[in-house]
Design a protein around this motif. Structure first.
Motif, PDB file in Angstrom:
ATOM      1  N   ALA A 172       0.969  -1.188   0.052  1.00  0.00           N
ATOM      2  CA  ALA A 172      -0.038   0.038  -0.037  1.00  0.00           C
ATOM      3  C   ALA A 172       0.717   1.231  -0.149  1.00  0.00           C
ATOM      4  CB  ALA A 172      -0.977  -0.043   1.169  1.00  0.00           C
ATOM      5  N   ARG A 173       1.948   1.434   0.666  1.00  0.00           N
ATOM      6  CA  ARG A 173       2.798   2.378   0.730  1.00  0.00           C
ATOM      7  C   ARG A 173       3.528   2.638  -0.567  1.00  0.00           C
ATOM      8  NH1 ARG A 173       7.963   0.827   3.027  1.00  0.00           N
ATOM      9  NH2 ARG A 173       8.115   0.017   0.761  1.00  0.00           N
ATOM     10  N   ASP A 174       4.291   1.433  -1.183  1.00  0.00           N
ATOM     11  CA  ASP A 174       4.507   1.738  -2.563  1.00  0.00           C
ATOM     12  C   ASP A 174       3.555   2.282  -3.820  1.00  0.00           C
ATOM     13  OD1 ASP A 174       6.859   0.628  -1.417  1.00  0.00           O
ATOM     14  OD2 ASP A 174       6.704  -1.249  -2.400  1.00  0.00           O
ATOM     15  N   SER A 175       2.134   1.908  -3.466  1.00  0.00           N
ATOM     16  CA  SER A 175       1.247   2.064  -4.375  1.00  0.00           C
ATOM     17  C   SER A 175       0.755   3.689  -4.164  1.00  0.00           C
ATOM     18  CB  SER A 175       0.119   1.253  -3.930  1.00  0.00           C
ATOM     19  OG  SER A 175      -1.072   1.559  -4.874  1.00  0.00           O
ATOM     20  N   VAL A 176       0.675   3.831  -2.853  1.00  0.00           N
ATOM     21  CA  VAL A 176       0.399   5.560  -2.667  1.00  0.00           C
ATOM     22  C   VAL A 176       1.472   6.295  -3.171  1.00  0.00           C
ATOM     23  CG1 VAL A 176       1.304   5.901  -0.200  1.00  0.00           C
ATOM     24  CG2 VAL A 176      -0.686   6.717  -0.968  1.00  0.00           C
ATOM     25  N   ILE A 177       2.489   6.093  -3.026  1.00  0.00           N
ATOM     26  CA  ILE A 177       3.847   6.972  -3.769  1.00  0.00           C
ATOM     27  C   ILE A 177       3.595   6.900  -5.334  1.00  0.00           C
ATOM     28  CG2 ILE A 177       6.312   6.994  -4.125  1.00  0.00           C
ATOM     29  CD1 ILE A 177       6.867   5.789  -1.294  1.00  0.00           C
ATOM     30  N   GLY A 178       3.234   5.922  -5.950  1.00  0.00           N
ATOM     31  CA  GLY A 178       3.040   5.705  -7.267  1.00  0.00           C
ATOM     32  C   GLY A 178       1.753   6.714  -7.700  1.00  0.00           C
TER      33      GLY A 178
END
Length: 127
Positions: A43-49
């Motif tokens: 989720a963290r990686d996705s929100v950054i993207g």
């Protein structure tokens, strides 16, 4: 040029990332030698993207007057979107760097002949 996201845009990214994290791969593409990511890491990686995608869309609108649609659909695992941004039929993937970095990567191999809709590749470099 600095691009700022509104609280609503950030919330949209967070909501999307939490909802889609369960349908994403635990091991990032091309990273077979690393440990599996937890749902919260995905989720963290996705929100950054997603934040990078919104920033790029705002950049295109502000600098070139180009309006693009962003994909907030949630796809089944191992099935994703065809591109992060499509500009007049040209598919472009956006890659964000980690906090503290000042660059947003627009993959050059996704921009046909390093030129897209009369925007030169050098104009797309954001720092």
């Amino acid at each position: 040029m600095k691009i700022f996201l509104s609280e609503e845009e950030i919330k949209t990214c967070i909501d999307f990332s939490i909802s889609s994290a369960k349908t994403q791969q635990a091991i990032e593409f091309g990273q077979r030698d690393t440990a599996k990511r937890s749902i919260s890491e995905i989720a963290r990686d996705s929100v950054i993207g997603k934040m990078a995608e919104i920033a790029f869309a705002k950049f295109l609108k502000e600098k070139f007057g180009i309006i693009v649609s962003l994909d907030f659909n949630i796809y089944p695992i191992y099935q994703g979107d065809n591109a992060d941004v499509i500009i007049f039929g040209t598919s472009i993937d956006i890659k964000a760097s980690r906090p503290g970095a000042e660059w947003l990567l627009v993959e050059c191999n996704m921009v046909n002949s390093k030129k897209c809709c009369n925007i030169s590749y050098s104009q797309l470099l954001i720092g």
